[in-house]
Design an enzyme around this catalytic site. Structure first.
Site: not given
Ligand code: NOJ
Length: 562
Positions: A99, A30, A200
């Site tokens: 992220d 956490d 991402d």
């Molecule tokens: C890339 C991420 O690093 C991964 O962990 C995730 O499953 C996929 N993108 C989808 O968000």
């Protein structure tokens, strides 16, 4: 001439919060758990933390399925906890990059709940809906997590696109209103003080219009449609718009995760003149140990392929864009297990790989536990695995497809993402000091020998070696900015290269094998050593033999000279 920038001189540490440190005994890492460890990270020398998603999420894909971009996941704590983390980080001169997962959201996001209600709902076009074709999916694309990339929704008798799990519907970037919502949300976080974003699968946001079927010569049920959604026709336009609307108004770090990107495309993404991103995470070097059938098709790595790939990226982006440097993260196996010997040479391997990576041109990323040499895991039963990618693949291949379970388990041992997701090993107490409760995923049984407490107390540990590597980067601009040149191109065990900057030169020598290997400086390389900067074996400190000597198993040396 490469321009200087703080994010080029930085060292980033990636935290996968679920597995980092649990402060309240529920078995799940956490935010308070992260705050508790800031001094440990500061002491390591890193200056930026990339935090994998901590937003509200039903956790189909451990937080990469976001139900509310402006709220914190209950299991991880509260917004106050997050604000305290940021404040404590800034007090210590640590920057925080969040992220940003905006290729898709969770199907539990309010936008999607609205979107699926009716065809004329104002949120309908926030996602990608299509009618079926001949009673089947709109096209033949396969989801990254197995099965079709489309899910049928009875309510409106249409399918929605999900490149990842069916609980991760793709957002429709063609819709300007959606784009504006995303930019507003980014500004909201930046105004709260975050120092940048890791984006991402950001090169998936532009899809080829018409969403055509992918070629399918083998007549499979579903096939990878990558070339219709990776680096699509409007991707640069979208990123430039995002830059203009958001990023350019702040002094922040940006790195875009980009499967399927090549050097030529990466130049476009990272050339500062084009105002898109600063860095990309490319995957070429992560794919070299896969056969023609993809990730689970195991193939031994040929070091010459690694050299060719890394060199192409180093030379390609030099003077144009900027490289990100990584050998593992939360989606990849542990680097010591993948590229070396994680048993008798675990420590040597980890230090050698760290040297190899940190001496390249680019910004290095350290994944949690890498600094203590954590290794892959082998669970006896598939039931002990948690990752949706692993579980779906196993179901498809073994339960529905009759493939040999042992062979499939072997591929999971080598490539499965849960290798990276076992809890960080803090000390030799129960559950490696990660939690006082029941950990959400089992701890690697080697925690009694491999743990942070041991590493901090042992001056010869990987941890202290990483501290040295990081300090060197801070004191020698050549490590950040020097030009890269490969030597010994065809050698099967030694990876050697030079860096050159303002009249100085570095010679970086790494033995990727467990054999002793003779090194001879090629006669066409001009180098005169003045100093041994770092090495993972005890040396006499001198430079007597730098141009001809025998490298020990997984030995690394870096000489500085001219
Ligand atoms: C890339 C991420 O690093 C991964 O962990 C995730 O499953 C996929 N993108 C989808 O968000």
């Amino acid at each position: 001439m490469t321009h200087k920038a703080w994010w080029k001189e930085s060292i980033v540490y990636q935290i996968y919060p679920r597995s980092f440190n649990d402060s309240n005994g529920d078995g799940i890492g956490d935010i308070k758990g992260i705050t508790e460890k800031l001094d440990y990270l500061k002491n390591l020398g890193i200056n930026v933390i990339w935090l994998s998603p901590v937003y509200k999420s039903p956790n189909d894909d451990n937080g990469y399925d976001i139900a509310d971009y402006k709220a914190i996941m209950d299991e991880f704590g509260t917004m106050e906890d997050w604000e305290e983390l940021l404040e404590e980080m800034h007090k210590r001169d640590l920057k925080l990059i969040m992220d940003l997962v905006v290729n898709h959201s969770s199907d539990e996001h309010e936008w999607f709940k609205e979107s699926r209600k009716s065809k004329d709902n104002p949120y309908r076009d926030y996602y990608i809906w299509r009618p079926g074709k001949d009673g089947k999916e709109p096209n033949n694309w396969e989801s990254t997590f197995s099965g079709p990339a489309w899910e049928y929704d009875e309510n409106t008798d249409e399918y929605f696109l999900h490149i990842f799990s069916r609980k991760q519907p793709d957002l429709n970037w063609e819709n300007p209103k959606l784009r504006q919502e995303i930019y507003d949300m980014m500004k909201w976080w930046l105004d709260k003080g975050v120092d940048g974003f890791r984006m991402d699968v950001i090169n998936f946001i532009s899809k080829v219009p018409g969403l055509p079927d992918a070629p399918n010569p083998e007549g499979k049920k579903y096939v990878g449609g990558g070339k219709y959604f990776m680096n699509g026709p409007r991707i640069h336009e979208f990123l430039r718009e995002m830059n203009e609307e958001v990023i350019s108004n702040y002094d922040v770090m940006t790195v875009g995760e980009m499967p399927g990107v090549d050097v030529e495309e990466a130049k476009k993404y990272t050339d500062p003149e084009r105002k898109e991103l600063q860095m990309v995470f490319q995957f070429e070097h992560m794919d070299l140990d896969s056969g023609p059938n993809g990730k689970w098709d195991l193939k031994p790595l040929d070091l010459r392929d690694l050299k060719a790939s890394i060199t192409r990226w180093q030379k390609g982006l030099q003077g144009v864009g900027w490289n990100s440097l990584y050998l593992n993260n939360h989606d990849q196996p542990r680097m010591v297990s993948r590229f070396g010997n994680d048993k008798e040479y675990r420590v040597e391997t980890a230090k050698m790989l760290g040297t190899f990576l940190h001496m390249l041109q680019g910004t290095p990323y350290v994944f949690q536990g890498e600094e203590i040499g954590m290794t892959n895991i082998k669970f006896d039963s598939i039931d002990e695995y948690k990752d949706i990618e692993i579980l779906n693949m196993y179901k498809e291949k073994v339960i529905e497809g009759n493939e040999d379970p042992d062979k499939v388990m072997e591929s999971i041992y080598v490539k499965g993402r849960d290798n990276a997701r076992t809890p960080v090993q803090w000390d030799a107490t129960e559950n490696a000091g990660f939690t006082t409760g029941e950990p959400w995923i089992k701890v690697n049984p080697n925690y009694k020998e491999v743990n942070a407490e041991q590493a901090v107390n042992d001056e010869n540990s990987i941890y202290h070696y990483y501290r040295e590597l990081i300090q060197l980067r801070k004191t020698h601009p050549i490590i950040v900015y020097g030009d890269y040149d490969l030597i010994l191109d065809e050698h099967e065990q030694i990876y050697a290269y030079t860096r050159t900057y303002e009249g100085e030169k570095l010679l970086v020598l790494t033995n990727f094998s467990e054999e002793e290997v003779k090194f001879d400086l090629p006669s066409d390389v001009s180098f005169e050593a003045d100093e041994l900067l770092i090495s993972n074996y005890p040396q006499n400190g001198g430079v007597e033999d730098y141009n001809s000597f025998t490298l020990k198993p997984y030995e690394a040396r870096v000489y500085k000279g001219k």
